[in-house]
Design a protein around this motif. Structure first.
Motif, PDB file in Angstrom:
ATOM      1  N   GLN A 163       0.823  -1.202   0.000  1.00  0.00           N
ATOM      2  CA  GLN A 163       0.000   0.000   0.000  1.00  0.00           C
ATOM      3  C   GLN A 163       0.861   1.258   0.000  1.00  0.00           C
ATOM      4  N   ARG A 215       2.308   1.797  -3.496  1.00  0.00           N
ATOM      5  CA  ARG A 215       1.328   2.353  -4.429  1.00  0.00           C
ATOM      6  C   ARG A 215       1.147   3.851  -4.217  1.00  0.00           C
ATOM      7  N   ARG A 216       1.113   4.263  -2.958  1.00  0.00           N
ATOM      8  CA  ARG A 216       0.952   5.700  -2.686  1.00  0.00           C
ATOM      9  C   ARG A 216       2.171   6.492  -3.143  1.00  0.00           C
ATOM     10  N   GLU A 217       3.362   5.917  -2.948  1.00  0.00           N
ATOM     11  CA  GLU A 217       4.577   6.614  -3.381  1.00  0.00           C
ATOM     12  C   GLU A 217       4.665   6.695  -4.892  1.00  0.00           C
ATOM     13  N   PRO A 274       1.388   9.696  -5.812  1.00  0.00           N
ATOM     14  CA  PRO A 274       1.006  10.476  -4.628  1.00  0.00           C
ATOM     15  C   PRO A 274      -0.311  11.216  -4.795  1.00  0.00           C
ATOM     16  N   PRO A 304      -5.633   6.979  -1.138  1.00  0.00           N
ATOM     17  CA  PRO A 304      -5.395   5.585  -0.738  1.00  0.00           C
ATOM     18  C   PRO A 304      -6.546   4.688  -1.160  1.00  0.00           C
TER      19      PRO A 304
END
Length: 222
Positions: A195, A198-200, A203, A207
């Motif tokens: 997770q 994926r956020r990095e 951005p 989420p």
């Protein structure tokens, strides 16, 4: 005059000596089958958190209210039912690390895991809602991993302490076998890391939620 020893010649050990790589009876050292080592662990654990030691004990917590879990994640306290009190107190006395897996049954998800940092009853907090309101059953915890994991991701992990039933079928306060406990921790760590990745990578994107719809009101009440 004795002949000079050449550089390429190896010294022969005295008769009766034992090689450092062999035990006294001449047999090579072998790891016992029941020994737990780092090679037995599905994935590396976080340094400084000794939750993969063979002495570590794992338990399932099945609260009825999701909001109590979220509150615990913020304030570092937890409160249990009276029938689970003795089980956790005994475990805390005999081992230095007790890990609790949290799952609110109606959500069909696990919410992460925490470590007991005090024994049951050493902290009093009468503000818990629902059936967990006994202040004598409160203790402090350190949340090591906060992540929502669907039950279907854990159903293949079997608990030897309950005749190899899935860990998702455990009752509130049920102990989880060492092997299954390590596997659950490893899976939660892996999903949390994915997770974050994926956020990095994106951005700007929010989420990804586990459920597309918010929980029903009755899921948050005892």
């Amino acid at each position: 005059m004795s002949p000079r020893r050449g550089r390429g010649l190896e010294r022969t050990p005295p008769a009766g000596s034992v090689s450092p790589n062999r035990i006294a009876d001449g047999a090579p050292k072998r790891k016992r089958q029941d020994d737990h080592t780092d090679d037995d662990i599905p994935s590396k654990r976080i340094p400084g958190r000794p939750i993969r030691k063979p002495t570590t004990k794992y338990f399932i917590m099945k609260p009825t209210r999701l909001e109590n879990v979220r509150r615990s994640q913020k304030i570092g306290l937890w409160c249990i039912h009276t029938d689970v009190r003795k089980r956790l107190r005994d475990a805390y006395h005999v081992t230095e690390t007790v890990i609790l897996f949290f799952t609110v049954e109606e959500t069909r998800h696990f919410q992460g895991y925490a470590k007991m940092t005090s024994n049951v009853g050493e902290v009093e907090d009468a503000s818990w809602e629902g059936k967990q309101g006994d202040p004598h059953n409160t203790f402090s915890v350190e949340w090591l991993k906060i992540v929502d994991v669907p039950e279907r991701s854990l159903v293949s992990i079997r608990n030897k302490s309950t005749n190899d039933y899935p860990v998702t079928a455990c009752r509130d306060g049920q102990e989880v076998h060492f092997t299954a406990g390590v596997q659950v921790c490893a899976l939660m760590d892996q999903m949390a890391a994915e997770q974050v990745s994926r956020r990095e990578a994106d951005p700007a994107s929010p989420p990804r939620a586990q459920n597309k719809t918010p929980p029903r009101p009755d899921m948050l009440r005892a």
